[in-house]
Design a protein around this motif. Sequence first.
Motif, PDB file in Angstrom:
ATOM      1  N   CYS A   7       0.845  -1.175   0.000  1.00 13.49           N
ATOM      2  CA  CYS A   7       0.000   0.000   0.000  1.00 13.49           C
ATOM      3  C   CYS A   7       0.886   1.233   0.000  1.00 13.49           C
ATOM      4  O   CYS A   7       2.037   1.189   0.422  1.00 13.49           O
ATOM      5  N   ALA A  16     -11.344  -2.993   7.115  1.00  9.88           N
ATOM      6  CA  ALA A  16     -12.705  -3.506   7.113  1.00  9.88           C
ATOM      7  C   ALA A  16     -12.671  -4.821   7.884  1.00  9.88           C
ATOM      8  O   ALA A  16     -11.762  -5.630   7.693  1.00  9.88           O
ATOM      9  N   PHE A  56     -16.642  -4.204  -0.627  1.00 13.18           N
ATOM     10  CA  PHE A  56     -15.290  -3.921  -0.175  1.00 13.18           C
ATOM     11  C   PHE A  56     -14.687  -2.850  -1.060  1.00 13.18           C
ATOM     12  O   PHE A  56     -15.118  -2.649  -2.199  1.00 13.18           O
ATOM     13  N   HIS A  57     -13.681  -2.155  -0.524  1.00  7.39           N
ATOM     14  CA  HIS A  57     -13.099  -1.018  -1.228  1.00  7.39           C
ATOM     15  C   HIS A  57     -11.627  -1.274  -1.531  1.00  7.39           C
ATOM     16  O   HIS A  57     -10.926  -1.911  -0.740  1.00  7.39           O
ATOM     17  N   ALA A  58     -11.190  -0.759  -2.644  1.00  3.18           N
ATOM     18  CA  ALA A  58      -9.802  -0.945  -3.051  1.00  3.18           C
ATOM     19  C   ALA A  58      -8.850  -0.402  -1.994  1.00  3.18           C
ATOM     20  O   ALA A  58      -9.041   0.693  -1.463  1.00  3.18           O
ATOM     21  N   GLY A  59      -7.834  -1.216  -1.667  1.00  2.00           N
ATOM     22  CA  GLY A  59      -6.790  -0.778  -0.753  1.00  2.00           C
ATOM     23  C   GLY A  59      -7.040  -1.045   0.707  1.00  2.00           C
ATOM     24  O   GLY A  59      -6.095  -1.047   1.500  1.00  2.00           O
ATOM     25  N   GLU A  60      -8.295  -1.277   1.123  1.00  2.00           N
ATOM     26  CA  GLU A  60      -8.527  -1.503   2.540  1.00  2.00           C
ATOM     27  C   GLU A  60      -8.103  -2.917   2.927  1.00  2.00           C
ATOM     28  O   GLU A  60      -8.171  -3.847   2.127  1.00  2.00           O
ATOM     29  N   VAL A  62      -8.697  -6.253   4.902  1.00  2.00           N
ATOM     30  CA  VAL A  62      -9.909  -6.940   5.328  1.00  2.00           C
ATOM     31  C   VAL A  62      -9.565  -8.089   6.275  1.00  2.00           C
ATOM     32  O   VAL A  62      -8.865  -9.037   5.900  1.00  2.00           O
ATOM     33  N   ILE A 110     -13.338  -9.818  -2.203  1.00  2.00           N
ATOM     34  CA  ILE A 110     -12.269  -8.930  -1.746  1.00  2.00           C
ATOM     35  C   ILE A 110     -11.244  -8.716  -2.849  1.00  2.00           C
ATOM     36  O   ILE A 110     -10.814  -7.593  -3.120  1.00  2.00           O
ATOM     37  N   ALA A 113     -12.533  -6.495  -5.638  1.00  2.00           N
ATOM     38  CA  ALA A 113     -12.603  -5.085  -5.256  1.00  2.00           C
ATOM     39  C   ALA A 113     -11.229  -4.432  -5.174  1.00  2.00           C
ATOM     40  O   ALA A 113     -11.125  -3.216  -5.041  1.00  2.00           O
ATOM     41  N   ALA A 115      -9.163  -5.033  -2.710  1.00  2.00           N
ATOM     42  CA  ALA A 115      -8.833  -4.902  -1.290  1.00  2.00           C
ATOM     43  C   ALA A 115      -7.744  -5.914  -0.934  1.00  2.00           C
ATOM     44  O   ALA A 115      -7.343  -6.743  -1.764  1.00  2.00           O
ATOM     45  N   ARG A 117      -6.671  -8.917   1.634  1.00  2.00           N
ATOM     46  CA  ARG A 117      -7.211  -9.829   2.645  1.00  2.00           C
ATOM     47  C   ARG A 117      -6.098 -10.394   3.513  1.00  2.00           C
ATOM     48  O   ARG A 117      -4.981 -10.620   3.055  1.00  2.00           O
TER      49      ARG A 117
END
Length: 360
Positions: A7, A16, A56-60, A62, A110, A113, A115, A117
């Motif tokens: 990231c 998340a 779910f959102h990109a980059g978060e 999870v 995930i 999206a 995101a 994981r």
Amino acid sequence: MTASASCDPAVPLLFAVVGNPDNRRVQLFADAVREEGLPEPRIVAWLDVLRGDAEFHAGELVRVDSPGEDAEVARLLHGADGPVDMYRVEGTRRWYQGFTTAVEKLEHAIDTAGAVRLFTAREVATAFDKQATHALLAEAGVPVPPVAATDGSESAFIKIRHGSSASGVVALTVRGPRRRAVTSAEMVRTEAGIELYNSLRVRTYLRDPDIDDLLGVLALDGLHAEQWVRKLSMAGRECDLRVVTVGGRATHAVVRTSTSPMTNLHLGGQRGDLARFRALVGDERWQAVLDLAESAAACFPGVHCLGIDVLPGADGLDRIGEVNAYGDLLPNLMGLPGTPGEGVDTYGAQVRSLIGRYAP
């Protein structure tokens, strides 16, 4: 995208958490995120996941937590038309099938999206399968108790293949023609047949018909049995250890002691004195215990945090008893000195590890 993704360190970490909002694990993890000054974690309810409404959102990052004890979540995981009795022992095979299917869909959602994981569906599924976990560890050369018969013919710890929290576990002692079964399962005979209920009271069955019926009902969900390993004792109480690993490192450890074969804290087990245990086994063996836990964690490289049960044998040998995908609920337990968990609880150690990985 797994936890090996990177990231932009200039962007604050966004979490998340898939779980039930009132689940204590979810709340403690959220507390740990806040304590690091990070944005409030977004809670994605298991109910929304199972209804297909989760996003779910990109980059978060999870984190997936236990489905907990939500009645509607349990019904959906069991694939039942009506309510599921949350106290019944039976039905773990159906639950496992529903749960692993849901985790596979989560993994896909995930990744789609964009995101990140903190798990892999395959490894979580393995951790919830005692037979598969035992085989994986044994193949990797990690010491585990030898496999035993599940038919009640020899002394063994007999476990539901997909059970958790000692549900349906039977500690069976065979001495010639006599058998003794210790379990937390309460057996109720009804006109419709035998029903088993989880209980906080450990009970003993001595009659052969009761033991055979108990094992017969449990066998419907699949069983895994291991030879009974006599464990070290402290002050007349048998003991084992729950070691939490974060990012493959052993960060927290608690000694569990009991007068019964099951040391689970909710079944009357007590937290023991870790310093006393370390003095009992000595520095070299203590380090070997931590190394053993980390060798088990290495078999699950895609799961960020694990709760690993180590059985310290009275014979001087240590073995792995269980690997738990959601085994980090050890409130108020600070981490081991010199590890990423030093000075924080298991959730603080996880957040600290992720900050170090994604925002150096």
